[in-house]
Design a protein around this motif. Structure first.
Motif, short mmCIF file in Angstrom:
data_model
loop_
_atom_site.label_atom_id
_atom_site.label_comp_id
_atom_site.label_asym_id
_atom_site.label_seq_id
_atom_site.Cartn_x
_atom_site.Cartn_y
_atom_site.Cartn_z
N ARG A 12 0.86 -1.18 0.00
CA ARG A 12 0.00 0.00 0.00
C ARG A 12 0.90 1.23 0.00
O ARG A 12 1.80 1.35 0.83
CB ARG A 12 -0.88 0.01 1.26
CG ARG A 12 -2.06 -0.94 1.18
CD ARG A 12 -2.87 -0.90 2.45
NE ARG A 12 -2.18 -1.56 3.54
CZ ARG A 12 -1.90 -1.00 4.69
NH1 ARG A 12 -2.21 0.26 4.91
NH2 ARG A 12 -1.28 -1.67 5.65
N ARG B 149 1.20 5.50 -0.16
CA ARG B 149 0.45 6.71 0.07
C ARG B 149 1.36 7.92 -0.05
O ARG B 149 2.39 8.01 0.63
CB ARG B 149 -0.15 6.65 1.47
CG ARG B 149 -1.27 7.60 1.71
CD ARG B 149 -1.76 7.40 3.14
NE ARG B 149 -2.30 8.67 3.61
CZ ARG B 149 -3.53 9.05 3.34
NH1 ARG B 149 -4.36 8.25 2.69
NH2 ARG B 149 -3.95 10.22 3.76
N GLU C 266 1.52 11.91 0.56
CA GLU C 266 0.78 12.96 1.26
C GLU C 266 1.40 14.31 0.94
O GLU C 266 2.47 14.64 1.44
CB GLU C 266 0.82 12.72 2.77
CG GLU C 266 -0.10 11.58 3.21
CD GLU C 266 -0.04 11.34 4.71
OE1 GLU C 266 0.77 12.00 5.39
OE2 GLU C 266 -0.80 10.49 5.18
N ASP D 235 -3.29 7.69 -3.11
CA ASP D 235 -3.48 6.54 -2.25
C ASP D 235 -3.55 5.33 -3.15
O ASP D 235 -4.43 5.23 -4.00
CB ASP D 235 -4.82 6.70 -1.50
CG ASP D 235 -4.66 6.34 -0.05
OD1 ASP D 235 -3.80 5.47 0.23
OD2 ASP D 235 -5.36 6.93 0.78
N LEU E 177 4.22 7.08 2.51
CA LEU E 177 4.10 5.94 3.41
C LEU E 177 3.92 4.67 2.59
O LEU E 177 3.23 4.67 1.57
CB LEU E 177 2.90 6.10 4.33
CG LEU E 177 2.87 7.34 5.22
CD1 LEU E 177 1.88 8.35 4.69
CD2 LEU E 177 2.53 6.97 6.65
N ASP F 238 2.64 0.79 3.34
CA ASP F 238 1.96 -0.02 4.37
C ASP F 238 1.76 0.78 5.66
O ASP F 238 1.92 0.26 6.76
CB ASP F 238 2.77 -1.30 4.69
CG ASP F 238 2.73 -2.27 3.53
OD1 ASP F 238 2.09 -1.95 2.52
OD2 ASP F 238 3.35 -3.33 3.63
N GLY F 239 1.50 2.06 5.51
CA GLY F 239 1.23 2.90 6.68
C GLY F 239 2.45 3.36 7.44
O GLY F 239 2.34 4.09 8.42
#
Ligand code: ADP
Ligand code: MG
Length: 571
Positions: free
Chosen positions: A330, A332, A334, A354, A390, A392-393
């Motif tokens: 994943r 992301r 920002e 995202d 990011l 995986d968070g």
């Protein structure tokens, strides 16, 4: 400072160094004994006896034998220290280069970098082997002679030494000049390598543009600058040596003048007198060697200064501690901003994105829009100037660098192949790869077929950067390499641009297979290749101006629809 750091490299070899110093000590002591022998000879001629007749020849042989042993110990063990030291320094420099940030390579030509590990290091070797050898050998000899002189007649010796400040002045002036010239000389050597390697690797462009004279001129200018600096160096060296010799001669002359004064003559035996003069004149050779060696030392110091400067360049930041297992993928973005330098324009202007696990994202848009830059941030080739990314968070910078990169496969516009076998190129960085895995990757990239046709199959060499392969074949190799890496995040930056429509269709099929279960970012010029992407982003001047599926974007009739229309007409 410089000396201290260089000494740090000698430290691990201090035992050899010690042996070398002892060796040179023996050399110096036995050479000094020559003066003593002269004294005994003269005194012996005046009062001959039988034991003396035996003693003198023996003395000569023993003296030279000892000197030989000293020379061997000194020369060999000193070379041992110097060679080890250079080896260590060279490896340090190379290892450091491997971990410098991308921006360093943007600002330094590879020619200059290569000359650091070859030419510069060789200069340090010169200083290390030849110079330190002479320094120790002749330096200790001079000290030995001085001790002998003081022992024989200290007053005369003090007179003799009166000129040393003058010699010191000459040496220190030339040292400074030498180091300055050497630095310029070494830079110009870098220019020569740089121009030559550029013109030689790009020989086809040079020829098709008829730019031989242009390159000739460029190379001539670089070589000319090198010649000029070399001659300046030679001039400095050629003047300093005779000046120093004249100074030594003058002091010898003064010495003889005073030594012959009746007051002194009365206090010395003829043997002592001859011994003294012999020792004083023996000084001339080591002093000359010492002053000549100065330039080699200065060159080495200048080169090591450059090398230490490189070693002081900060490495790629790697402060993260999170070691990912297999990432889910994943991603992301920002509000990511990015510029290649503080004074350079922003290339990315606030990217928000995202990406789901396993999603296939296509990025299209005009050249120079920032697509390559955007994907280059993921393996941390560069760092966002604002905002964050990011996976995986977890913020990207919290990952440890090497394991993070292990999770990302990147196929870019410029394919880099190493002059090794096909198999080693596909399994690049893995020793003893599993042949069946290599073959499976090659099959998936539709490369197996052409590899099979090569004379040695997977063991064929590909030549410098793969010159023996066609553009399309090279690209398929790169794709095979990415497939072999089997990482959860796959980035294809115009990876199919060098393929013809036919092979592109194959690759298309292959990629759809490969993309399953992976997060994929595809940058493509030919829109036909990305129609099936889960989401298409249109980038323009560092911003995402549109996103959606192929059909959505067509319906919207915006930038994507216009691009599509344009290519449709061309086809
Ligand atoms: P794209 O891949 O969309 O064609 P890039 O991301 O390669 O675009 O380039 C975006 C902008 O960044 C361009 O204006 C380019 O000149 C600039 N750029 C690319 N690489 C560098 C670099 N290494 N140093 C400085 N500027 C660069
Ligand atoms: Mg690009």
């Amino acid at each position: 400072m410089l000396y201290k750091r260089l000494l740090g490299y000698v430290k691990p070899f201090w035992k050899s160094f010690l042996v070398a110093v002892i060796g040179y000590g023996i050399y110096a002591a036995s050479s000094t004994a020559l003066a003593e022998m002269m004294k005994r000879l003269i005194d012996g001629i005046q009062n001959p006896d039988a034991s003396f007749r035996l003693f003198l020849p023996l003395f000569v042989v023993v003296m030279f034998a000892t000197r030989g042993v000293g020379t061997f110990l000194g020369t060999y063990f000193m070379s041992n220290v110097a060679r080890n030291m250079v080896h260590m320094l060279r490896c340090d420099v190379f290892n450091h280069m491997l971990r410098l940030p991308g921006s360093y390579f943007d600002n330094h030509s590879s020619g200059h970098l290569v000359s650091r590990v070859t030419y510069h290091v060789e200069q340090v070797t010169g200083a290390g082997t030849k110079a330190i050898t002479v320094l120790l050998q002749e330096g200790l000899f001079v000290i030995g002679l001085l001790c002998y002189l003081f022992w024989t007649n200290w007053m005369l010796t003090l007179l003799f030494l009166a000129v040393t400040p003058l010699i010191g002045g000459v040496v220190s002036y030339t040292s400074k000049r030498f180091r300055r010239i050497s630095r310029r000389l070494q830079r110009s050597m870098g220019d020569v390598t740089h121009v030559a390697s550029e013109a030689l690797t790009g020989y086809r462009v040079v020829r098709t543009h008829g730019a031989e004279t242009y390159e000739q001129e460029r190379f001539r200018a670089a070589s000319e600058a090198n010649r000029r600096q070399s001659l300046k160096e030679a001039a400095t060296k050629a003047t300093s040596t005779p000046v120093i010799q004249i100074l030594v001669a003058i002091s010898l002359a003064i010495l003889v003048w005073f030594a012959m004064s009746p007051a002194l003559m009365d206090n010395m035996t003829p043997g002592e007198f001859v011994g003294f003069i012999t020792a004083a004149s023996l000084m001339a050779k080591p002093v000359r060697s010492l002053s000549e060696i100065n330039n080699t030392i200065q060159k080495g110091l200048a080169a090591s200064g450059e090398l230490f400067g490189l070693l002081d360049e900060p490495l790629e930041p790697d402060e993260g501690t999170v070691v990912p297992g297999r990432l889910e993928g994943r991603v992301r973005f920002e509000n990511v901003h990015f510029a290649y330098g503080e004074d350079k324009p922003e290339v990315l202007k606030g990217i928000d994105l995202d990406i789901r696990q396993g999603e296939m994202i296509a990025i299209v848009g005009r050249s120079g829009g920032g697509k390559s830059t955007l994907v280059g941030l993921l393996p941390r080739f560069y760092y966002p100037t604002a905002g964050r990314i990011l996976i995986d968070g977890v913020p990207l910078n919290d990952y440890e660098l090497a394991p993070l990169r292990q999770q990302i496969a990147l196929v870019s516009q410029q394919v880099t192949l190493f002059n090794a076998t096909i198999a080693d190129n596909i399994a690049y960085g893995v020793s003893n790869p599993d042949r069946s895995a290599v073959e499976a990757a090659a099959r998936a990239a539709y490369a197996h077929e052409f590899i099979e046709r090569m004379s040695e199959g997977y063991d064929s060499l590909v030549g410098d950067n793969g010159v023996m392969l066609s553009g399309g074949q090279r690209q398929r190799m790169a794709i095979a390499r990415a497939i072999f890496k089997d990482s959860p995040i796959l980035i294809l930056d115009e990876a199919t641009s060098a393929l013809d429509t036919e092979s592109e269709r194959y690759i298309q099929a292959a990629l759809e297979e490969v993309c399953k279960g992976r997060t994929t970012l595809v940058i493509a010029h030919r829109l036909s290749t990305i129609e099936r992407a889960d989401r298409i982003l249109v980038m323009e001047q560092g911003e995402v101006i549109e996103q959606g599926t192929h059909n959505e974007l067509l319906e919207r009739g915006g930038a994507y629809a216009a691009l599509y229309q344009l290519q449709f007409q061309e086809a």
